[in-house]
Design an enzyme around this catalytic site. Structure first.
Site, PDB file in Angstrom:
ATOM      1  N   SER A   1       0.852  -1.181   0.000  1.00 44.75           N
ATOM      2  CA  SER A   1       0.000   0.000   0.000  1.00 44.75           C
ATOM      3  C   SER A   1       0.894   1.239   0.000  1.00 44.75           C
ATOM      4  O   SER A   1       2.118   1.120   0.017  1.00 44.75           O
ATOM      5  CB  SER A   1      -0.887   0.005   1.235  1.00 44.75           C
ATOM      6  OG  SER A   1      -0.095   0.297   2.366  1.00 44.75           O
ATOM      7  N   LYS A   2       0.237   2.381   0.029  1.00 43.07           N
ATOM      8  CA  LYS A   2       0.972   3.650  -0.001  1.00 43.07           C
ATOM      9  C   LYS A   2       2.019   3.721   1.114  1.00 43.07           C
ATOM     10  O   LYS A   2       3.046   4.349   0.952  1.00 43.07           O
ATOM     11  CB  LYS A   2      -0.010   4.815   0.162  1.00 43.07           C
ATOM     12  CG  LYS A   2      -0.813   5.084  -1.094  1.00 43.07           C
ATOM     13  CD  LYS A   2      -1.056   6.576  -1.260  1.00 43.07           C
ATOM     14  CE  LYS A   2      -1.935   6.880  -2.452  1.00 43.07           C
ATOM     15  NZ  LYS A   2      -3.381   6.727  -2.148  1.00 43.07           N
ATOM     16  N   ARG A   3       1.709   3.100   2.225  1.00 40.20           N
ATOM     17  CA  ARG A   3       2.648   3.089   3.348  1.00 40.20           C
ATOM     18  C   ARG A   3       4.039   2.625   2.929  1.00 40.20           C
ATOM     19  O   ARG A   3       5.035   3.008   3.507  1.00 40.20           O
ATOM     20  CB  ARG A   3       2.151   2.115   4.416  1.00 40.20           C
ATOM     21  CG  ARG A   3       1.273   2.705   5.453  1.00 40.20           C
ATOM     22  CD  ARG A   3       0.924   1.699   6.518  1.00 40.20           C
ATOM     23  NE  ARG A   3       0.422   0.427   5.959  1.00 40.20           N
ATOM     24  CZ  ARG A   3       1.037  -0.735   6.106  1.00 40.20           C
ATOM     25  NH1 ARG A   3       2.141  -0.832   6.793  1.00 40.20           N
ATOM     26  NH2 ARG A   3       0.518  -1.830   5.574  1.00 40.20           N
TER      27      ARG A   3
END
Ligand code: GLU
Length: 520
Positions: free
Chosen positions: A264-266
């Site tokens: 994910s963006k994380r």
């Protein structure tokens, strides 16, 4: 309990039809692009067709910018579709929002046959039901309260304008299908409950529209991310209710971040456009994405799109999650950068230098072509050739195109900004540094302009470096080459001083040496 079984469907190579069906509710990200890539390769390998379908029935969340981003991203990657919203085809339209009449026909059919029904339960009622089910340890599902309303009652409520949705009467059974990657997959649908398949006749939801489209578009294989696997039994039962044949399914393993949770963006960049901006090449991303969950079973790591079409196969895809490793992507990108002819590479690097305001294009008077570049800091004009020289001495080191700025900015500066400490090699004193730089300056100033090239510069500087070491009674060439290199670049790491000096030219090289001497 009865069992629904779908077997592999045998399709002749030329008849294979696969689709990539993104919802334009976000940018094209790595996971989606990987799904598109595998579908594309599968179609090409089997001489079939690759269809792009835009699933934009969620009007609120679908945006034109996202659709544009998806199409552009695929094009940039070199993934071409045979049918799609922009080019049409025999089974269009290819945007779900333009296919409402088709869905309506099938919804009416299911309603008429009693395989779907109107549900009038309010949000509050459903929530209360959910809470109750959870309190007695049951998985939440629709209890079927509206499943047996009489025809008259439904008519009455509809004519009163009571809010409603359309639910699919989910048969309770075991659904078994053979997944090309996961093998035999079994689901018990009795706990799912009757799912909502449309808000109303004109607004179908994903599981319904996808079934209709896959059928109408004659899709033979559905290859998609594993996050959809729980939708598959629902879709299979809707296909049965409509009397459709089943496509063959293949669910690709999830892409995981280094911490083994879903990417994910994380974990950093996920949008393809971000990778593009950072200066990853499409060939590197293709090669990288193909290896997310797949390997050829050999040591070979470098695969072009064409060689993937030859060697890639679904049966070598692993079932477990594919861990994303950015180092591998950097390695591949470095490889493809070194493979790129230097002129082409220069063209790719120029926008980064322009964006950072180091250089500016100089247009021809008719504004039709760029005739050169102006170094913003000095006002001096340089040509494309000069830029290729700069790029060529850094080609080996570049891992991403964007790094060109940090690596080469000193070529575009009037005066360098660095700490004088940086000029110091090992235990050198300031006096020794000054002496070394002065020696270099003196020797280099004797070289004629036309002899100013890397080999001669190297010969002279190495000779001087050896003499200096002898004089200082120390070992190594660094006592001269290090301060010279820092004086020319202002950096702790860079290309060799010979390469840099050659590209800087005599005048700028000597000037930088003098500036360094003055600094001490
Ligand atoms: N529109 C769905 C998505 O974006 C497509 C899923 C499918 O391939 O069936 O995930």
């Amino acid at each position: 309990m009865t069992e629904s079984r779908t077997e592999f469907r045998f399709v002749k190579p030329g008849e294979v039809r696969v689709r990539f069906a993104p919802s334009p509710t976000g940018f094209l990200h790595l996971g989606l692009a990987r799904t598109a890539l595998v579908n594309y390769i599968f179609a090409r390998k089997n001489e079939g067709k690759f269809i792009l379908r835009i699933e934009d029935t969620d009007v609120k969340r679908s945006k034109e910018v996202f659709e544009k981003d998806i199409l552009e991203g695929l094009k940039w990657l070199g993934i071409k579709w045979d049918e799609g919203p922009d080019i049409g085809g025999n089974y269009g339209p290819y945007r779900q929002s333009q296919r409402r009449a088709i869905y309506r026909r099938y919804l009416e059919k299911l309603l008429k046959e009693g395989k779907a029904y109107y549900c009038f339960c309010s949000k509050e009622e459903l929530e209360a039901e959910r809470q109750y089910q959870m309190s007695i340890g049951q998985p939440p599902h629709y209890s079927g309260r509206c499943a047996s309303l009489s025809k008259e009652e439904v008519e009455r409520r509809l004519s009163e304008g009571r809010p409603s949705v359309i639910r699919f009467r989910m048969p309770s059974r075991k659904v078994v299908f053979n997944d090309l990657i996961r093998g035999r997959v079994e689901f018990d649908t009795s706990l799912i409950g009757d799912i909502v398949i449309a808000k109303d006749l004109d607004n179908p939801l994903y599981n319904f529209s996808v079934v209709v489209d896959d059928f109408e578009m004659k899709i033979t294989h559905v290859i998609r991310g594993e996050d959809h696997i729980s939708n598959t039994p629902k879709q299979i039962l809707i296909q049965e209710a409509l009397g459709f044949s089943h496509p063959t399914y293949a669910h690709l393993p999830l892409i995981l971040g280094p911490d083994r949770t879903k990417l994910s963006k994380r974990h950093g960049a996920v949008a393809i456009s971000e990778y593009r901006k950072k200066g990853y090449l499409p060939q590197a991303l293709i090669n990288f994405m193909a290896f997310l969950g797949w390997n050829p079973g050999t040591e070979r790591e470098i695969y072009s799109l064409n060689s993937l079409i030859k060697d890639f196969s679904l049966d070598r895809i692993q079932k477990s999650g594919a861990v994303f490793n950015i180092k591998r992507l950097d390695f591949l990108n470095g490889f493809y950068i070194r493979q790129t002819p230097v002129e082409k590479l220069t063209e790719l690097c120029i926008p980064y230098l322009v964006e950072q305001n180091l250089i500016e294009p100089v247009w021809s008077s008719d504004k039709l072509y760029v005739k050169g570049y102006k170094i913003v800091a000095t006002g001096k004009t340089i040509d494309f050739n000069y830029l290729t020289k700069i790029v060529s001495i850094y080609r080996e080191r570049l891992k991403k195109l964007s790094e060109i700025v940090e690596l080469t900015d000193f070529f575009f500066k009037e005066k360098l900004d660095y700490e004088k400490q940086l000029l110091k090699w090992r235990e050198m004193s300031e006096r020794e540094i000054k002496y070394a730089l002065a020696r270099a300056e003196k020797q280099l100033s004797r070289i004629e302009e036309e002899d100013w090239d890397r080999e001669i510069l190297q010969e002279i500087l190495v000779r001087e470096a050896e003499k200096l070491a002898e004089k200082l009674k120390r070992e190594g060439r660094g006592y001269l080459l290090w301060p010279v290199r820092v004086a020319l670049t202002g950096k702790a790491t860079s290309a060799s001083p010979f390469e840099v000096a050659e590209v800087l030219g005599k005048e700028r090289t000597l000037r930088r040496l003098r500036q360094a001497i003055e600094m001490i």
